[in-house]
Design a protein around this motif. Structure first.
Motif, PDB file in Angstrom:
ATOM      1  N   SER A 230      60.876 -35.317   4.860  1.00 34.59           N
ATOM      2  CA  SER A 230      61.148 -36.103   3.598  1.00 34.59           C
ATOM      3  C   SER A 230      60.035 -36.664   2.932  1.00 34.59           C
ATOM      4  O   SER A 230      59.618 -37.658   3.790  1.00 34.59           O
ATOM      5  N   ASP A 233      60.411 -42.629   1.827  1.00 32.90           N
ATOM      6  CA  ASP A 233      61.579 -43.382   2.580  1.00 32.90           C
ATOM      7  C   ASP A 233      62.980 -43.093   1.648  1.00 32.90           C
ATOM      8  O   ASP A 233      63.817 -43.166   2.274  1.00 32.90           O
ATOM      9  N   THR A 236      64.907 -40.046   1.903  1.00 33.77           N
ATOM     10  CA  THR A 236      65.190 -40.239   3.524  1.00 33.77           C
ATOM     11  C   THR A 236      66.280 -40.822   3.467  1.00 33.77           C
ATOM     12  O   THR A 236      67.370 -40.545   4.144  1.00 33.77           O
ATOM     13  N   ILE A 258      63.584 -36.438  12.045  1.00 41.25           N
ATOM     14  CA  ILE A 258      63.269 -36.800  10.791  1.00 41.25           C
ATOM     15  C   ILE A 258      61.861 -37.207  10.707  1.00 41.25           C
ATOM     16  O   ILE A 258      61.473 -38.322  11.416  1.00 41.25           O
ATOM     17  N   SER A 260      59.456 -38.996   7.800  1.00 37.22           N
ATOM     18  CA  SER A 260      59.489 -39.626   6.430  1.00 37.22           C
ATOM     19  C   SER A 260      58.065 -40.091   5.990  1.00 37.22           C
ATOM     20  O   SER A 260      57.109 -40.013   7.067  1.00 37.22           O
ATOM     21  N   ALA A 267      62.697 -48.508   6.415  1.00 33.70           N
ATOM     22  CA  ALA A 267      62.639 -47.487   7.233  1.00 33.70           C
ATOM     23  C   ALA A 267      61.977 -47.527   8.464  1.00 33.70           C
ATOM     24  O   ALA A 267      62.314 -46.899   9.623  1.00 33.70           O
ATOM     25  N   ILE A 276      65.077 -42.636  12.425  1.00 34.99           N
ATOM     26  CA  ILE A 276      63.854 -41.843  12.118  1.00 34.99           C
ATOM     27  C   ILE A 276      62.909 -41.665  12.936  1.00 34.99           C
ATOM     28  O   ILE A 276      62.655 -42.564  13.916  1.00 34.99           O
ATOM     29  N   ASP A 279      57.441 -42.017  10.914  1.00 36.13           N
ATOM     30  CA  ASP A 279      57.027 -42.311   9.289  1.00 36.13           C
ATOM     31  C   ASP A 279      55.540 -42.692   9.185  1.00 36.13           C
ATOM     32  O   ASP A 279      54.855 -43.328  10.001  1.00 36.13           O
TER      33      ASP A 279
END
Length: 328
Positions: A230, A233, A236, A258, A260, A267, A276, A279
């Motif tokens: 994604s 954020d 997401t 996930i 992000s 996030a 998540i 990131d």
């Protein structure tokens, strides 16, 4: 009768011209460096933090007069704002372009007026790069590579080694630098792994609402999604809602991995919780860096064509080192 005519004439004046005239008087009286900023919108937490950084940097206390415009995700609004800055004879124009195409004419107008243009965050695609002075922001292609490299390392040694890895991608605004760069960088890494299957890439427009809507459709169309990439954020957060409603789980040792982008505080809390997996940081606090460029121009110092911000990838292993100090 004379009084009535005077009142009517006054009432017919263009409010925008009145505001521009007022701005010019203030600028002349205070001898401030005038910076016109066209922000593309307020579509995300990242963008809001970026705006705060700009407003805090280019304040009167620091010797600046800021003309700020929110384009609300429309290129025509940005072009109109830039032309307004040119007519008000600002010292510098800063803007974050919604898309890369379609800027030659207005940038030529700024160049003809002798006003340096600094691109912020996103880039433009023009035949003549002298139309803008410099660009300050993130290396979006490298961010995409980092996402792919993290996934490759994460998958090494687990069941996905020989099986197909089913991936879906929530992309950002079509034609934007962030969307193009992150997509290109991730594809570059994905092309090295024949078992990585990108089932579909859809436009989530960098918003929570669209992220949820598109993820819900992806879950209906594809039964076995192993990975969601994604591209910011906010999308997401929307995707996580859709996944929960589909009674699936995400993150560490769950149904869907996930990845992000942005690494906002909210996030990173989800990274800490394991919702998540990873990131990729995209730093919105660009005000100080842009001011440094302006000071270089003011002092006739050489200016590079691009200034990249240093960024990291956060997982449960290292998120605690930054989360308490994250201000956006």
């Amino acid at each position: 009768m004379i009084f009535l005519m005077t009142a009517l004439l006054t009432g017919c004046q263009d409010p925008k011209k009145e505001e521009e005239s007022k701005n010019e008087d203030t600028i002349l009286n205070q001898e401030l460096t005038v910076v016109g900023v066209s922000q593309l919108g307020s579509e995300s937490m990242w963008r809001s933090a970026n705006t705060v950084s700009i407003k805090e940097t280019f304040c009167k206390e620091n010797g600046y007069f800021l003309l700020f415009d929110n384009a609300r995700q429309k290129q025509e609004n940005q072009i109109k704002a830039i032309r307004s800055f040119i007519s008000q004879r600002v010292d510098y124009i800063v803007f974050s372009p919604i898309t890369e195409e379609g800027w030659e004419t207005v940038l030529q107008e700024a160049k003809d007026a002798g006003i340096p243009v600094i691109l912020m965050d996103r880039n433009v695609k023009v035949a003549d790069e002298s139309l803008y002075t410099t660009w300050v922001g993130s290396d979006f292609t490298e961010e995409g590579r980092k996402a792919g490299e993290w996934l490759a390392e994460h998958l090494a040694g687990i069941k996905f080694n020989d099986e197909d890895v089913n991936i879906v991608v929530l992309q950002g605004t079509k034609g934007s630098s962030a969307m193009l760069g992150r997509s290109a960088g991730f594809h570059e890494v994905a092309s090295q792994y024949p078992n990585w299957k990108i089932l579909e890439e859809v436009n989530g427009d960098f918003t929570t609402v669209k992220g949820k809507e598109e993820m819900a459709q992806l879950l209906k169309k594809h039964e076995n999604i192993d990975v969601l990439v994604s591209q910011n954020d906010d999308m997401t957060f929307g995707a996580l809602e859709a996944i929960r409603e589909a009674e699936k789980e995400t993150g560490v040792k769950r149904d869907i991995i996930i990845i992000s982008f942005d690494a906002t505080r909210t996030a990173l809390e989800k990274v800490k919780a394991g919702t998540i997996n990873a990131d990729v940081e995209c730093n919105p606090l660009l005000g100080d860096e842009i001011e440094e460029v302006i000071q270089r121009i003011e002092n006739d110092a050489p200016v590079e064509k691009a200034y990249y911000i240093e960024e990291k990838v956060f997982t449960q292993k290292n998120v605690m080192s930054v989360i308490k100090d994250r201000i956006y």
